[in-house]
Design an enzyme around this catalytic site. Structure first.
Site, mmCIF file in Angstrom:
data_model
loop_
_atom_site.group_PDB
_atom_site.id
_atom_site.type_symbol
_atom_site.label_atom_id
_atom_site.label_comp_id
_atom_site.label_asym_id
_atom_site.label_seq_id
_atom_site.Cartn_x
_atom_site.Cartn_y
_atom_site.Cartn_z
ATOM 1 N N ASP A 83 6.050 33.922 3.368
ATOM 2 C CA ASP A 83 6.536 33.320 4.394
ATOM 3 C C ASP A 83 5.475 32.289 5.140
ATOM 4 O O ASP A 83 4.216 32.592 4.973
ATOM 5 C CB ASP A 83 6.760 34.385 5.630
ATOM 6 C CG ASP A 83 8.377 34.783 5.792
ATOM 7 O OD1 ASP A 83 9.084 33.998 5.279
ATOM 8 O OD2 ASP A 83 8.467 35.835 6.309
ATOM 9 N N GLU A 182 19.950 36.966 8.241
ATOM 10 C CA GLU A 182 19.262 38.189 9.007
ATOM 11 C C GLU A 182 20.414 38.402 10.107
ATOM 12 O O GLU A 182 20.561 37.548 10.946
ATOM 13 C CB GLU A 182 17.970 37.866 9.233
ATOM 14 C CG GLU A 182 17.320 39.060 9.980
ATOM 15 C CD GLU A 182 16.129 39.280 10.316
ATOM 16 O OE1 GLU A 182 15.233 38.480 9.600
ATOM 17 O OE2 GLU A 182 15.385 40.240 10.770
HETATM 18 O O1 KIV Z 1 9.106 38.771 7.193
HETATM 19 C C1 KIV Z 1 9.862 39.600 6.757
HETATM 20 O O2 KIV Z 1 9.638 40.454 6.089
HETATM 21 C C2 KIV Z 1 11.278 38.986 6.406
HETATM 22 C C3 KIV Z 1 12.556 39.596 5.882
HETATM 23 C C4 KIV Z 1 13.071 40.287 7.032
HETATM 24 C C5 KIV Z 1 13.460 38.788 5.347
HETATM 25 O O3 KIV Z 1 11.609 37.543 6.861
#
Ligand code: KIV
Length: 259
Positions: A83, A182
């Site tokens: 991310d 989500e």
């Molecule tokens: O940060 C995370 O764990 C996510 C998932 C919920 C998809 O983005």
């Protein structure tokens, strides 16, 4: 053979569901990888489940890279997706290129994920993809916008649903290889899944997606709070508490260690 973004697209075509979980350290990552998970997401949820913050907002790029490097050491087969933390890509395309570039160079990840699909973000995705960086999108409930939306389900009205659908289409056109949906209504997720050629990965979005992702601490029953849509396959909270109590008792009573 290590999983690539291309495999995820092929699996959608073959109607083979995709299983993804999050990880934040070496130990969890190596167990998930050996157990046969398709992809591991170093999600910014680690800010909450591993670092104890109330939201994902405080996580820095350096912290994310630190965790992703540890996860990388445990991953042999799964696709590793990392991310982009809050405000490490929203300022400009240059900022996004710099942050995503650092993630790929320093962690060995196979792809990055970013939140949002409005026209500006589609432009960012397009520039990242042109630079050779595979991107997973994320629409619906986007936790980096929690200060605006709370952790509530998104896309309930026709208008909101249409906006999420058009964001997903914009991300596909920009070159994203998959999109997380989500906490949106299952019917909306099914419609988006049918309209896209890239896979949708649902979390709290029903059974009509091409794959599912969950936060591993929720799956393992580790932690005090879990969203309603998550499923705990284990109650690690209780198991760990009992083990620690037993250990304390044995140390105090002299039962452990033995001669
Ligand atoms: O940060 C995370 O764990 C996510 C998932 C919920 C998809 O983005």
């Amino acid at each position: 053979m290590p999983v690539t973004p291309q495999h995820l697209i092929q699996w959608k075509q073959q109607q083979r569901s995709i299983a993804i979980l999050t990880a934040w350290d070496y130990a969890i990552a190596s167990i998930l990888d050996r157990a046969g998970i398709d992809a591991i997401l170093v999600g910014d949820s680690l800010a909450m489940v591993a670092l104890g913050h109330d939201t994902t907002l405080p996580l820095t790029l350096d912290e994310m890279i630190y965790h992703a490097k540890a996860v990388r050491r445990g991953v042999k087969e799964a696709l590793l997706i990392v991310d982009l933390p809050f405000l490490t890509y929203q300022e400009s395309v240059q900022q996004a290129l710099h942050s995503a570039g650092r993630i790929l160079k320093e962690t060995g990840a196979g792809a990055v994920k970013l939140e949002g699909g409005y026209p500006v973000m589609a432009e960012t995705v397009s520039r990242l993809v042109q630079a050779g960086i595979p991107v997973m999108g994320h629409v619906g409930l986007t936790p980096q916008s929690v200060r605006q939306t709370g952790f509530r389900q998104q896309g309930r009205s026709t208008e909101a649903g249409e906006r999420i659908l058009s964001e997903a289409i914009a991300l596909e056109q920009a070159g994203a290889f998959a999109i997380v949906l989500e906490h949106i209504p299952a019917e909306l997720a099914r419609t988006i899944t049918q309209k896209l050629t890239i896979p949708t990965i649902g979390i709290g979005a029903g059974a009509g997606c091409d794959g599912q992702v969950l936060v591993t601490s929720d799956v393992l029953g580790l932690g005090t709070w879990k969203p309603k849509f998550a499923k705990a396959y284990l109650d690690l909270n209780t198991l760990i508490t009992r083990s620690v109590q037993e250990y304390c008792e044995e140390v105090r009573s002299g039962k452990f260690p033995v001669e």
